[in-house]
Design an enzyme around this catalytic site. Structure first.
Site, mmCIF file in Angstrom:
data_model
loop_
_atom_site.group_PDB
_atom_site.id
_atom_site.type_symbol
_atom_site.label_atom_id
_atom_site.label_comp_id
_atom_site.label_asym_id
_atom_site.label_seq_id
_atom_site.Cartn_x
_atom_site.Cartn_y
_atom_site.Cartn_z
ATOM 1 N N SER A 22 0.356 -1.254 -0.226
ATOM 2 C CA SER A 22 -0.203 0.072 -0.208
ATOM 3 C C SER A 22 0.845 1.227 0.408
ATOM 4 O O SER A 22 1.912 1.516 -0.598
ATOM 5 C CB SER A 22 -0.943 -0.167 1.217
ATOM 6 O OG SER A 22 -1.861 1.146 0.839
ATOM 7 N N ASP A 69 -8.941 -5.271 -4.301
ATOM 8 C CA ASP A 69 -7.666 -3.877 -3.785
ATOM 9 C C ASP A 69 -8.635 -2.943 -3.332
ATOM 10 O O ASP A 69 -8.279 -2.714 -2.405
ATOM 11 C CB ASP A 69 -6.318 -3.595 -4.117
ATOM 12 C CG ASP A 69 -4.957 -4.085 -3.670
ATOM 13 O OD1 ASP A 69 -5.766 -4.231 -2.708
ATOM 14 O OD2 ASP A 69 -4.249 -4.249 -4.484
ATOM 15 N N HIS A 83 -8.050 -5.013 0.138
ATOM 16 C CA HIS A 83 -6.559 -5.132 0.820
ATOM 17 C C HIS A 83 -5.816 -5.051 1.170
ATOM 18 O O HIS A 83 -6.920 -4.975 2.579
ATOM 19 C CB HIS A 83 -6.619 -2.585 0.198
ATOM 20 C CG HIS A 83 -5.784 -2.832 0.103
ATOM 21 N ND1 HIS A 83 -4.467 -2.104 -0.769
ATOM 22 C CD2 HIS A 83 -4.863 -1.400 1.319
ATOM 23 C CE1 HIS A 83 -3.900 -1.652 -0.751
ATOM 24 N NE2 HIS A 83 -3.974 -0.662 0.779
#
Length: 540
Positions: free
Chosen positions: A210, A335, A440
């Site tokens: 991320s 995601d 995610h």
């Protein structure tokens, strides 16, 4: 005879040698970690809380640590960098947070010249830490499983987040990117010192997820890391993501200034530097009121800036700096779910239908530069395979796909193309993680070997996918090729440059999990069709 048996047992216990580094000399002084036994002839030294820089000055680059006398006992994690708590009404952590942790495996002999993997955590540049357990006793970023299974050294580090790490006016009085400078200082410290820990300073692999994955990308693109990074892995994030670079940083700086009673004129930076750090941190909150017209991703307003120093230009123009870096980048196939669920909450409800108009509003926000024409073109691309009356499952899945593509997948593919285009010796690999329910950050537990360290919480298939990911990641760290390096892999992962190929990572993977041209129709829409549309005139 009984006496002989006793003698043999005694001999075996005395012959068992402890493999350890003992006291290690670093540039700041001597350190000693904790030695743990993992099995016969398998030990590990764990160093927690070694300073890689001094306590940072407010809105300043990190400075070298002055050092210490005697032997530092590096046994305990240090505080995380000062940040908001999860519900954003309080803070935790400290400004004194520039420390790193090191896991050194000894397998049959004391570690020597091992590959080094440096982890950069995510958290939207607002939160995050690699300093010990986050919840109960569950420490997600323990390097033990990766280090032991892959025979590599793992390093995790702290860097400033939120207002203290990324607030910027876009001018020299508050240039920004302090958190990125912290990461860079840690990478440079590892490069200078890791040989003393049994590591190879010329074989450093960065990996992150991320905001940490975008950070990995930034660190390969800045000219300040020349010659220090050999390889890099970006999991769900690259420098080209729409949240990676802030175009108008002064707007956020003024909002923070107003919240802490600072002027917004030429005195603003001086006032902010003197403001209480907790108040500054509380002023840098993330608005979670996403809607299709104001998507959550646009509220991530504390991140990197093109400052003319760390980033001398827009990231898309800096890929020549990564020409010698081997690079893996990929995404989870859902995601975008975390973000889209804030913008269109009905996608998570079996009882509430998702209105197709909500999808159009979300697309209108993502394509706002191109006006109504942009939204219409986008919607026709995303609804091309729908029946005349699409069912709810299709509509909800399309909403998640839109978020995944825009926020993560398309920018990642764009970064892979740019990396491959500029690479000289650097190799390029692409993946899609599709283990069921991969929202995610769901890949993290597998990369860090949680199915092995917390076996009761997982099924055997989870251990399979974890074993595969650790094998690919550590093989890559050793050789630059995820298929070669001593750990067995289930499928040969081809280079991205041989026909835009990528690997789908899953517990049940076989040769049919090698694909090509990831979501090409959608990648082409966002990267070439949409930009070529005319921008609307004022009257439209």
């Amino acid at each position: 005879r009984p006496g002989c048996l006793n003698l043999r047992v005694r001999l075996n216990t005395t012959l068992h040698t402890i493999l350890e580094l003992g006291v290690v000399h670093t540039e700041g002084g001597m350190v000693e970690g904790e030695n743990i036994r993992l099995g016969w002839s398998r030990h590990m030294d764990v160093f927690r809380g070694i300073p890689f820089a001094d306590i940072p000055g407010r809105f300043e680059k990190p400075k070298k640590h002055p050092g210490w006398d005697g032997v530092m006992k590096a046994m305990k994690y240090k505080p995380r960098c000062l940040q908001l708590n999860l519900i954003q009404i309080g803070t935790m952590g400290s400004e004194d947070c520039l420390y790193l942790n090191i896991w050194v495996p000894h397998q049959g002999a004391v570690a020597s010249n091992l590959p080094v993997m440096v982890w950069i955590y995510g958290g939207g540049f607002l939160i995050g830490s690699s300093m010990g357990p986050n919840f109960l006793d569950d420490y997600l970023y323990s390097g033990e499983e990766i280090a032991d299974r892959g025979n590599v050294i793992v390093v995790t580090l702290g860097y400033r987040v939120g207002s203290l790490g990324f607030l910027s006016t876009g001018e020299s009085d508050l240039p920004g990117n302090y958190g990125l400078w912290d990461q860079q200082a840690a990478i440079a410290w590892v490069h200078r010192n890791i040989r003393s820990f049994g590591g190879d300073p010329d074989n450093i692999t960065l990996f992150g997820e991320s905001a940490g994955a975008a950070s990995v990308s930034f660190q390969t693109l800045t000219p300040h890391n020349k010659g220090m990074i050999r390889r890099a892995i970006s999991q769900s994030g690259v420098a080209l993501c729409p949240w990676g670079i802030i175009k108008n940083p002064r707007k956020m700086a003024e909002e923070v200034a107003l919240k802490v009673n600072c002027p917004t004129d030429s005195r603003m930076a001086a006032c902010l530097k003197l403001t209480d750090s907790v108040q500054l941190t509380l002023a840098g909150t993330l608005s979670l009121n996403g809607s299709p017209d104001n998507p959550l991703v646009y509220n991530l307003v504390l991140s990197a800036v093109v400052d003319g120093d760390f980033l001398p230009d827009h990231p898309s123009n800096l890929f020549h700096n990564a020409k010698d870096v081997d690079y893996i980048a990929g995404v989870n196939d859902m995601d975008g779910h975390f973000f889209t669920a804030f913008d269109i909450p009905s996608i998570n409800s079996m009882l509430v239908d998702t209105d197709v108009d909500d999808l159009k509003r979300l697309l209108a926000a993502y394509t706002s530069d191109k006006g109504i024409k942009g939204m219409e073109e986008a919607f026709s691309v995303y609804s091309a395979d729908w029946s005349t009356t699409p069912d709810q499952e299709t509509v909800k899945k399309t909403a998640v796909d839109i978020g995944t593509d825009y926020i993560f997948l398309v920018p990642t593919q764009a970064a892979l193309y740019l990396h491959a285009k500029h690479a000289t010796t650097g190799r390029t690999y692409s993946y899609m993680f599709s283990e069921p329910n991969p929202d995610h950050a769901d890949d993290l537990q597998y990369v860090f070997g949680k199915p092995f360290s917390s076996p009761l919480a997982y099924w055997p298939r989870h251990r399979d996918v974890s074993r595969y990911m650790i094998a690919y990641w550590t093989n890559f760290a050793k050789t630059g090729d995820p298929n070669q390096g001593g750990s067995k892999v289930p499928v040969t992962w081809p280079l991205f440059t041989s026909g835009d190929q990528y690997l789908e990572i899953h517990h049940d993977m076989d040769r049919s999990y090698v694909h090509q041209k990831m979501r090409m129709r959608f990648v082409q829409f966002w990267t070439s069709v949409l930009p070529s549309l005319p921008s609307p005139t004022k009257s439209e």
